[in-house]
Design a protein around this motif. Structure first.
Motif, PDB file in Angstrom:
ATOM      1  N   ILE A 292       0.851  -1.185   0.000  1.00 13.50           N
ATOM      2  CA  ILE A 292       0.000   0.000   0.000  1.00 13.50           C
ATOM      3  C   ILE A 292       0.893   1.243   0.000  1.00 13.50           C
ATOM      4  CG2 ILE A 292      -1.590   1.336   1.450  1.00 13.50           C
ATOM      5  CD1 ILE A 292      -2.965  -1.303   2.115  1.00 13.50           C
ATOM      6  N   PRO A 293       0.621   2.237  -0.849  1.00  7.94           N
ATOM      7  CA  PRO A 293       1.438   3.457  -0.890  1.00  7.94           C
ATOM      8  C   PRO A 293       1.548   4.112   0.477  1.00  7.94           C
ATOM      9  CG  PRO A 293      -0.073   3.395  -2.753  1.00  7.94           C
ATOM     10  CD  PRO A 293      -0.455   2.254  -1.854  1.00  7.94           C
ATOM     11  N   ALA A 294       2.684   4.696   0.753  1.00  6.67           N
ATOM     12  CA  ALA A 294       2.993   5.235   2.094  1.00  6.67           C
ATOM     13  C   ALA A 294       1.945   6.235   2.574  1.00  6.67           C
ATOM     14  CB  ALA A 294       4.380   5.876   2.080  1.00  6.67           C
ATOM     15  N   ARG A 295       1.518   7.153   1.687  1.00  6.37           N
ATOM     16  CA  ARG A 295       0.539   8.172   2.100  1.00  6.37           C
ATOM     17  C   ARG A 295      -0.803   7.542   2.441  1.00  6.37           C
ATOM     18  NH1 ARG A 295       0.151  11.452  -2.830  1.00  6.37           N
ATOM     19  NH2 ARG A 295      -1.490  12.628  -1.801  1.00  6.37           N
ATOM     20  N   LEU A 296      -1.211   6.540   1.677  1.00  4.71           N
ATOM     21  CA  LEU A 296      -2.474   5.860   1.947  1.00  4.71           C
ATOM     22  C   LEU A 296      -2.365   5.045   3.231  1.00  4.71           C
ATOM     23  CD1 LEU A 296      -5.343   5.009   1.217  1.00  4.71           C
ATOM     24  CD2 LEU A 296      -4.388   3.255  -0.301  1.00  4.71           C
ATOM     25  N   TRP A 297      -1.232   4.384   3.456  1.00  7.06           N
ATOM     26  CA  TRP A 297      -1.013   3.613   4.679  1.00  7.06           C
ATOM     27  C   TRP A 297      -1.109   4.515   5.908  1.00  7.06           C
ATOM     28  CZ3 TRP A 297      -1.039  -1.141   6.510  1.00  7.06           C
ATOM     29  CH2 TRP A 297      -0.380  -1.433   7.713  1.00  7.06           C
ATOM     30  N   LEU A 298      -0.463   5.676   5.835  1.00  3.63           N
ATOM     31  CA  LEU A 298      -0.509   6.636   6.951  1.00  3.63           C
ATOM     32  C   LEU A 298      -1.944   7.095   7.191  1.00  3.63           C
ATOM     33  CD1 LEU A 298       1.127   8.280   9.015  1.00  3.63           C
ATOM     34  CD2 LEU A 298       1.417  10.041   7.263  1.00  3.63           C
ATOM     35  N   PHE A 299      -2.662   7.372   6.118  1.00  3.16           N
ATOM     36  CA  PHE A 299      -4.058   7.809   6.224  1.00  3.16           C
ATOM     37  C   PHE A 299      -4.922   6.735   6.885  1.00  3.16           C
ATOM     38  CE2 PHE A 299      -8.330   7.642   4.354  1.00  3.16           C
ATOM     39  CZ  PHE A 299      -8.821   8.901   4.661  1.00  3.16           C
ATOM     40  N   LEU A 300      -4.768   5.483   6.478  1.00  3.58           N
ATOM     41  CA  LEU A 300      -5.572   4.396   7.040  1.00  3.58           C
ATOM     42  C   LEU A 300      -5.254   4.178   8.513  1.00  3.58           C
ATOM     43  CD1 LEU A 300      -5.399   1.850   4.057  1.00  3.58           C
ATOM     44  CD2 LEU A 300      -7.309   3.340   4.678  1.00  3.58           C
ATOM     45  N   ASN A 301      -3.983   4.409   8.869  1.00  4.72           N
ATOM     46  CA  ASN A 301      -3.598   4.350  10.288  1.00  4.72           C
ATOM     47  C   ASN A 301      -4.282   5.457  11.080  1.00  4.72           C
ATOM     48  OD1 ASN A 301      -1.089   2.463  11.244  1.00  4.72           O
ATOM     49  ND2 ASN A 301      -1.077   2.769   9.037  1.00  4.72           N
ATOM     50  N   GLU A 302      -4.238   6.670  10.547  1.00  4.95           N
ATOM     51  CA  GLU A 302      -4.867   7.803  11.239  1.00  4.95           C
ATOM     52  C   GLU A 302      -6.358   7.578  11.425  1.00  4.95           C
ATOM     53  OE1 GLU A 302      -3.842  10.970   8.650  1.00  4.95           O
ATOM     54  OE2 GLU A 302      -1.833  11.277   9.500  1.00  4.95           O
ATOM     55  N   GLN A 303      -7.015   7.033  10.382  1.00  5.71           N
ATOM     56  CA  GLN A 303      -8.448   6.771  10.461  1.00  5.71           C
ATOM     57  C   GLN A 303      -8.763   5.670  11.483  1.00  5.71           C
ATOM     58  OE1 GLN A 303     -10.946   8.549   8.586  1.00  5.71           O
ATOM     59  NE2 GLN A 303      -9.127   9.836   8.450  1.00  5.71           N
ATOM     60  N   ALA A 304      -7.751   4.847  11.797  1.00  4.91           N
ATOM     61  CA  ALA A 304      -7.925   3.791  12.803  1.00  4.91           C
ATOM     62  C   ALA A 304      -7.550   4.274  14.201  1.00  4.91           C
ATOM     63  CB  ALA A 304      -7.069   2.583  12.426  1.00  4.91           C
ATOM     64  N   GLY A 305      -7.179   5.566  14.316  1.00  6.98           N
ATOM     65  CA  GLY A 305      -6.793   6.122  15.615  1.00  6.98           C
ATOM     66  C   GLY A 305      -5.395   5.730  16.038  1.00  6.98           C
ATOM     67  N   ILE A 306      -4.531   5.377  15.080  1.00  5.65           N
ATOM     68  CA  ILE A 306      -3.154   4.981  15.376  1.00  5.65           C
ATOM     69  C   ILE A 306      -2.230   6.167  15.103  1.00  5.65           C
ATOM     70  CG2 ILE A 306      -1.277   3.390  14.775  1.00  5.65           C
ATOM     71  CD1 ILE A 306      -3.467   1.390  13.880  1.00  5.65           C
ATOM     72  N   ASP A 307      -1.669   6.731  16.150  1.00  6.36           N
ATOM     73  CA  ASP A 307      -0.790   7.897  16.024  1.00  6.36           C
ATOM     74  C   ASP A 307       0.470   7.531  15.233  1.00  6.36           C
ATOM     75  OD1 ASP A 307      -0.263  10.754  17.246  1.00  6.36           O
ATOM     76  OD2 ASP A 307       1.635   9.638  17.426  1.00  6.36           O
ATOM     77  N   TRP A 312       4.431  -1.147  17.039  1.00  6.82           N
ATOM     78  CA  TRP A 312       3.426  -2.201  17.009  1.00  6.82           C
ATOM     79  C   TRP A 312       2.989  -2.681  18.395  1.00  6.82           C
ATOM     80  CZ3 TRP A 312       0.200  -3.832  13.389  1.00  6.82           C
ATOM     81  CH2 TRP A 312       0.467  -3.472  12.057  1.00  6.82           C
ATOM     82  N   HIS A 313       3.908  -2.798  19.338  1.00  4.63           N
ATOM     83  CA  HIS A 313       3.503  -3.358  20.640  1.00  4.63           C
ATOM     84  C   HIS A 313       2.671  -2.382  21.463  1.00  4.63           C
ATOM     85  CE1 HIS A 313       5.979  -1.333  23.740  1.00  4.63           C
ATOM     86  NE2 HIS A 313       6.895  -1.199  22.798  1.00  4.63           N
ATOM     87  N   GLN A 314       2.589  -1.100  21.018  1.00  4.50           N
ATOM     88  CA  GLN A 314       1.843  -0.090  21.775  1.00  4.50           C
ATOM     89  C   GLN A 314       0.358  -0.021  21.410  1.00  4.50           C
ATOM     90  OE1 GLN A 314       4.478   3.203  20.637  1.00  4.50           O
ATOM     91  NE2 GLN A 314       5.012   3.472  22.796  1.00  4.50           N
ATOM     92  N   ILE A 315      -0.040  -0.704  20.347  1.00  4.87           N
ATOM     93  CA  ILE A 315      -1.441  -0.551  19.932  1.00  4.87           C
ATOM     94  C   ILE A 315      -2.284  -1.723  20.419  1.00  4.87           C
ATOM     95  CG2 ILE A 315      -0.822   0.828  17.917  1.00  4.87           C
ATOM     96  CD1 ILE A 315      -1.585  -1.576  16.180  1.00  4.87           C
ATOM     97  N   SER A 316      -3.560  -1.415  20.614  1.00  6.27           N
ATOM     98  CA  SER A 316      -4.490  -2.400  21.164  1.00  6.27           C
ATOM     99  C   SER A 316      -5.105  -3.264  20.062  1.00  6.27           C
ATOM    100  CB  SER A 316      -5.621  -1.672  21.894  1.00  6.27           C
ATOM    101  OG  SER A 316      -6.376  -0.890  20.968  1.00  6.27           O
ATOM    102  N   LYS A 317      -5.755  -4.343  20.495  1.00  8.49           N
ATOM    103  CA  LYS A 317      -6.471  -5.185  19.533  1.00  8.49           C
ATOM    104  C   LYS A 317      -7.580  -4.396  18.835  1.00  8.49           C
ATOM    105  CE  LYS A 317      -5.686  -9.798  21.489  1.00  8.49           C
ATOM    106  NZ  LYS A 317      -6.320 -10.996  22.054  1.00  8.49           N
ATOM    107  N   LYS A 318      -8.174  -3.462  19.574  1.00  7.70           N
ATOM    108  CA  LYS A 318      -9.239  -2.638  18.999  1.00  7.70           C
ATOM    109  C   LYS A 318      -8.705  -1.792  17.849  1.00  7.70           C
ATOM    110  CE  LYS A 318     -12.899   0.586  20.392  1.00  7.70           C
ATOM    111  NZ  LYS A 318     -13.464   1.369  21.516  1.00  7.70           N
ATOM    112  N   ILE A 320      -6.040  -2.507  16.047  1.00  4.03           N
ATOM    113  CA  ILE A 320      -5.724  -3.433  14.939  1.00  4.03           C
ATOM    114  C   ILE A 320      -7.000  -3.778  14.178  1.00  4.03           C
ATOM    115  CG2 ILE A 320      -5.053  -5.814  14.408  1.00  4.03           C
ATOM    116  CD1 ILE A 320      -2.815  -5.606  16.351  1.00  4.03           C
ATOM    117  N   ASN A 321      -8.087  -4.000  14.895  1.00  2.00           N
ATOM    118  CA  ASN A 321      -9.353  -4.324  14.242  1.00  2.00           C
ATOM    119  C   ASN A 321      -9.839  -3.171  13.365  1.00  2.00           C
ATOM    120  OD1 ASN A 321      -9.492  -6.886  15.291  1.00  2.00           O
ATOM    121  ND2 ASN A 321     -10.722  -6.277  17.063  1.00  2.00           N
ATOM    122  N   ARG A 322      -9.618  -1.932  13.858  1.00  2.40           N
ATOM    123  CA  ARG A 322     -10.008  -0.759  13.052  1.00  2.40           C
ATOM    124  C   ARG A 322      -9.163  -0.658  11.786  1.00  2.40           C
ATOM    125  NH1 ARG A 322      -9.947   3.799  17.587  1.00  2.40           N
ATOM    126  NH2 ARG A 322     -11.860   3.338  18.715  1.00  2.40           N
TER     127      ARG A 322
END
Length: 402
Positions: A292-307, A312-318, A320-322
């Motif tokens: 996945i292109p870097a800008r789209l990957w970053l966007f999908l992370n932001e939309q999932a609430g991932i700063d 990786w070990h800092q994020i919750s299962k919730k 990851i599900n998002r």
């Protein structure tokens, strides 16, 4: 020698005129504008997508949201191999691109235009531009074609006036008794004015999957993010098959995007959790997965609430599900469409049950034939609309002597 009037100087009109004239008829094309073969000129970004490399008729007809059964009979008389042979025997060498689209080797639509004009001239077709047919009236054994202030007598009429965005564009046909299915747009992009996805114009995925919520309408293929929403072949093809449904819903709908059509929900879940176990200290935003292109990957992370600073070990299962949800079924709100003005394609036109697919002749008025987009046939993007134009034009042209 019979006098044949062809109404419309587009792809179907020229092809019909050439066939009719090659049988010894006196043929005149009447084109209401000053431009001939205008869609041929602009199609495929000026390269002209002549047809598609789909020689099997049973498969070819599946690319037409409207007209599948009708075209099966038409293509039995003139199909893809015939189109290729016709153009190549007249000096237009063709090439097949990886996605099946066929273009001239010259990458110029002018090659196709020149071949059609040259052939039309060779067989004696007369072309009149800025000559709009206002009416078709039965007169004796033929027809009077009405223009501004005068008329011309012909023995047969081939109507190839193309698709019209407004129903009034078919008014000159209605007095013949033909019913018109009101035109609606086909082949358009989806506008998403409220969606933050629009902040990523220019990003594309080569094999995405998009589905309209609440329907079975779906398509896969290249998808492009634009300033207005989403486009690309997957969207255009979905718009064609969903033309009536989207029109009925005022072009307001929800769609789900799977960024890679090969994704499975369980496969993504295993991959994401596995990556988390293998690279617990790796920064998530800095290492895009699944090509996945870097800008789209970053966007999908932001939309999932991932700063963007998290590992990786800092994020919750919730979270990851998002992220999985955004990868597998990213939801967009469609509100409006954008059509391609020069290349507009319409669904609608003269009803197919009023035309014989074996001859393209009207079942209501002997001596009147139809071809091209004026009838209720339309194909998805990829050369299919031109193939329908060549085929229906060919059949109409050879049938005027029957």
């Amino acid at each position: 020698m019979r006098r044949i009037g062809v109404i419309g100087g587009g792809a179907a009109g020229f092809f019909a005129a050439i066939q009719a004239a090659s049988l010894g008829n006196s043929v005149t094309i009447f084109e209401k504008t000053s431009k001939l073969l205008s869609k041929v000129k602009v199609s495929g970004g000026g390269r002209c997508n002549v047809t598609n490399s789909c020689p099997e008729i049973s498969k070819l007809v599946k690319f037409y949201p409207r007209g599948e059964k009708f075209l099966r009979r038409v293509f039995q008389q003139f199909s893809v191999p015939d189109t290729i042979a016709w153009f190549e025997s007249r000096g237009v060498q063709l090439k097949v691109e990886p996605d099946g689209r066929i273009f001239p080797i010259s990458d110029s639509s002018q090659s196709v235009i020149d071949a059609l004009k040259r052939e039309a001239s060779k067989v004696g077709v007369v072309v009149k531009t800025k000559t709009e047919v206002k009416s078709i009236v039965r007169s004796g054994h033929g027809f009077q074609l009405g223009f501004d202030g005068y008329s011309e007598q012909v023995d047969c009429v081939i109507v190839t006036s193309g698709g019209h965005p407004k129903s009034s564009g078919y008014d000159f046909i209605r007095p013949l008794g033909h019913r018109i299915i009101d035109p609606i747009p086909s082949l358009f992009t989806f506008n998403t004015p409220k969606d933050p996805l629009r902040s990523l114009p220019g990003i594309s995925m080569p094999n995405a999957h998009i589905r309209l919520e609440g329907t079975k309408l779906e398509y896969m293929g290249p998808l492009l993010i634009t300033h207005w929403g989403v486009s690309g072949p997957a969207v255009l093809k979905l718009s064609a098959f969903g033309a009536q449904w989207l029109h009925d819903h005022m072009y307001r709908a929800r769609a789900q995007i799977r960024w890679d059509a090969t994704f499975t929900e369980e496969g993504l879940r295993i991959a994401l959790h596995g990556y988390r176990e293998s690279y617990p200290k790796r920064k998530i935003s800095a290492h895009p997965l699944f090509q996945i292109p870097a800008r789209l990957w970053l966007f999908l992370n932001e939309q999932a609430g991932i700063d963007s600073g998290l590992v990786w070990h800092q994020i919750s299962k919730k979270q990851i599900n998002r992220l999985l949800e955004n990868l597998f079924r990213f939801t967009i709100e469609i509100d409006g469409k954008t059509t391609f003005k020069e290349e507009f394609v319409t669904a609608g036109g003269v009803r197919l049950d009023e035309i014989s697919p074996d001859t393209m002749e009207s079942r209501l008025v002997n001596g009147v034939f139809f071809a091209g987009e004026v009838i209720d046939v339309d194909g998805i993007t990829g050369g299919f609309n031109f193939q329908a134009a060549w085929s229906t034009g060919f059949v109409a042209g050879i049938s005027v002597n029957q």
